[in-house]
Design a protein around this motif. Structure first.
Motif, mmCIF file in Angstrom:
data_model
loop_
_atom_site.group_PDB
_atom_site.id
_atom_site.type_symbol
_atom_site.label_atom_id
_atom_site.label_comp_id
_atom_site.label_asym_id
_atom_site.label_seq_id
_atom_site.Cartn_x
_atom_site.Cartn_y
_atom_site.Cartn_z
ATOM 1 N N ALA A 66 51.449 43.560 -23.906
ATOM 2 C CA ALA A 66 51.285 44.615 -22.905
ATOM 3 C C ALA A 66 51.272 44.045 -21.499
ATOM 4 O O ALA A 66 51.672 44.711 -20.544
ATOM 5 C CB ALA A 66 49.991 45.388 -23.165
ATOM 6 N N THR A 67 50.789 42.794 -21.363
ATOM 7 C CA THR A 67 50.667 42.158 -20.046
ATOM 8 C C THR A 67 51.223 40.744 -20.092
ATOM 9 O O THR A 67 50.989 40.017 -21.060
ATOM 10 C CB THR A 67 49.189 42.080 -19.602
ATOM 11 N N GLY A 68 51.910 40.362 -19.039
ATOM 12 C CA GLY A 68 52.333 38.978 -18.831
ATOM 13 C C GLY A 68 51.712 38.471 -17.542
ATOM 14 O O GLY A 68 51.788 39.147 -16.513
ATOM 15 N N ASP A 91 57.919 31.283 -17.438
ATOM 16 C CA ASP A 91 57.479 32.185 -16.360
ATOM 17 C C ASP A 91 58.371 33.429 -16.240
ATOM 18 O O ASP A 91 57.858 34.545 -16.103
ATOM 19 C CB ASP A 91 57.467 31.461 -15.018
ATOM 20 N N GLU A 92 59.680 33.223 -16.263
ATOM 21 C CA GLU A 92 60.588 34.366 -16.079
ATOM 22 C C GLU A 92 60.431 35.419 -17.167
ATOM 23 O O GLU A 92 60.197 36.593 -16.860
ATOM 24 C CB GLU A 92 62.037 33.900 -15.991
ATOM 25 N N PRO A 93 60.570 35.058 -18.451
ATOM 26 C CA PRO A 93 60.426 36.110 -19.469
ATOM 27 C C PRO A 93 59.026 36.716 -19.502
ATOM 28 O O PRO A 93 58.871 37.910 -19.773
ATOM 29 C CB PRO A 93 60.788 35.413 -20.792
ATOM 30 N N VAL A 94 57.995 35.914 -19.199
ATOM 31 C CA VAL A 94 56.634 36.464 -19.187
ATOM 32 C C VAL A 94 56.473 37.461 -18.042
ATOM 33 O O VAL A 94 55.748 38.444 -18.158
ATOM 34 C CB VAL A 94 55.582 35.326 -19.115
ATOM 35 N N SER A 95 57.185 37.243 -16.941
ATOM 36 C CA SER A 95 57.092 38.177 -15.810
ATOM 37 C C SER A 95 57.941 39.427 -16.023
ATOM 38 O O SER A 95 57.684 40.457 -15.396
ATOM 39 C CB SER A 95 57.502 37.494 -14.506
ATOM 40 N N LEU A 96 58.944 39.343 -16.890
ATOM 41 C CA LEU A 96 59.900 40.446 -17.020
ATOM 42 C C LEU A 96 59.743 41.290 -18.278
ATOM 43 O O LEU A 96 60.103 42.459 -18.284
ATOM 44 C CB LEU A 96 61.329 39.895 -16.975
ATOM 45 N N SER A 97 59.258 40.713 -19.358
ATOM 46 C CA SER A 97 59.273 41.423 -20.635
ATOM 47 C C SER A 97 58.121 42.417 -20.838
ATOM 48 O O SER A 97 58.370 43.560 -21.221
ATOM 49 C CB SER A 97 59.303 40.417 -21.792
ATOM 50 N N PRO A 98 56.861 42.015 -20.638
ATOM 51 C CA PRO A 98 55.765 42.979 -20.864
ATOM 52 C C PRO A 98 55.804 44.165 -19.889
ATOM 53 O O PRO A 98 56.369 44.073 -18.794
ATOM 54 C CB PRO A 98 54.499 42.140 -20.657
ATOM 55 N N GLU A 99 55.181 45.244 -20.276
ATOM 56 C CA GLU A 99 55.119 46.455 -19.446
ATOM 57 C C GLU A 99 54.371 46.215 -18.134
ATOM 58 O O GLU A 99 54.653 46.857 -17.130
ATOM 59 C CB GLU A 99 54.426 47.579 -20.213
ATOM 60 N N ARG A 100 53.394 45.306 -18.160
ATOM 61 C CA ARG A 100 52.580 45.031 -16.969
ATOM 62 C C ARG A 100 52.716 43.552 -16.614
ATOM 63 O O ARG A 100 52.523 42.689 -17.471
ATOM 64 C CB ARG A 100 51.117 45.381 -17.252
ATOM 65 N N HIS A 101 53.038 43.274 -15.360
ATOM 66 C CA HIS A 101 53.102 41.896 -14.877
ATOM 67 C C HIS A 101 51.962 41.676 -13.905
ATOM 68 O O HIS A 101 51.802 42.431 -12.945
ATOM 69 C CB HIS A 101 54.442 41.619 -14.191
#
Length: 171
Positions: A66-68, A91-101
């Motif tokens: 739900a969150t990155g 960093d990139e996929p964690v910032s882009l994939s979850p609904e909340r960054h």
């Protein structure tokens, strides 16, 4: 008014939620900002992520998060933008994939203008760190008509600005 104040004003204009905290209070601030399940990458400031944020995860766990939580290497006050540096930690996929960054940014890393950011990026490229994501608010597109958020990235962004204890105490 400081450049950090200008940056937070720009975030507010973009409907990006934010917290202003100190290094000592960062872990607790992040615990409040995270919706579980959460994934993250180690921060660039001297603080730990909350226990609820997994730093080792599978692609499936990333997809279900739900969150990155990521470090932001630069903030641009003029636009309310953050720069996320590519890393082997994801960093990139964690910032882009979850609904909340949730982006963690040191106040000293906020610059005033886009021109300042370009100068900073030139130094990054010269140092061999040439891949970054520039994010301004929630992901949005109007390709097919009305504006839709969260199509190509998070539909919610939260920035945690980390200041020295003395800076926060002066407010």
């Amino acid at each position: 008014m400081t450049v950090a104040d200008d940056f937070l004003d720009a975030l507010s204009a973009l409907d990006v939620s934010h917290d202003r905290t100190t290094l000592a209070d960062l872990e607790a601030t992040l615990a409040d900002a995270v919706d579980e399940p959460a994934v993250g990458v180690p921060l660039h400031v001297d603080a730990d992520l909350p226990d609820a944020v997994a730093t080792t995860f599978t692609p499936s766990e990333l997809q279900d998060a739900a969150t990155g939580v990521t470090p932001a290497r630069l903030g641009i006050a003029e636009y309310g933008s953050v720069l996320i540096r590519s890393s082997a930690g994801g960093d990139e996929p964690v910032s882009l994939s979850p609904e909340r960054h949730v982006a963690v940014l040191a106040a000293e890393d906020v610059v005033a203008t886009g021109r300042d950011a370009v100068d900073w990026l030139a130094d990054e490229v010269a140092a061999g760190r040439g891949s970054h994501v520039l994010a301004t608010g929630a992901s949005a597109t109007a390709d097919m008509g009305g504006l839709v958020e969260g199509v190509h990235g998070p539909n919610e962004v939260h920035v945690v600005l980390v200041e020295d204890d003395e800076e926060v105490g002066d407010e």
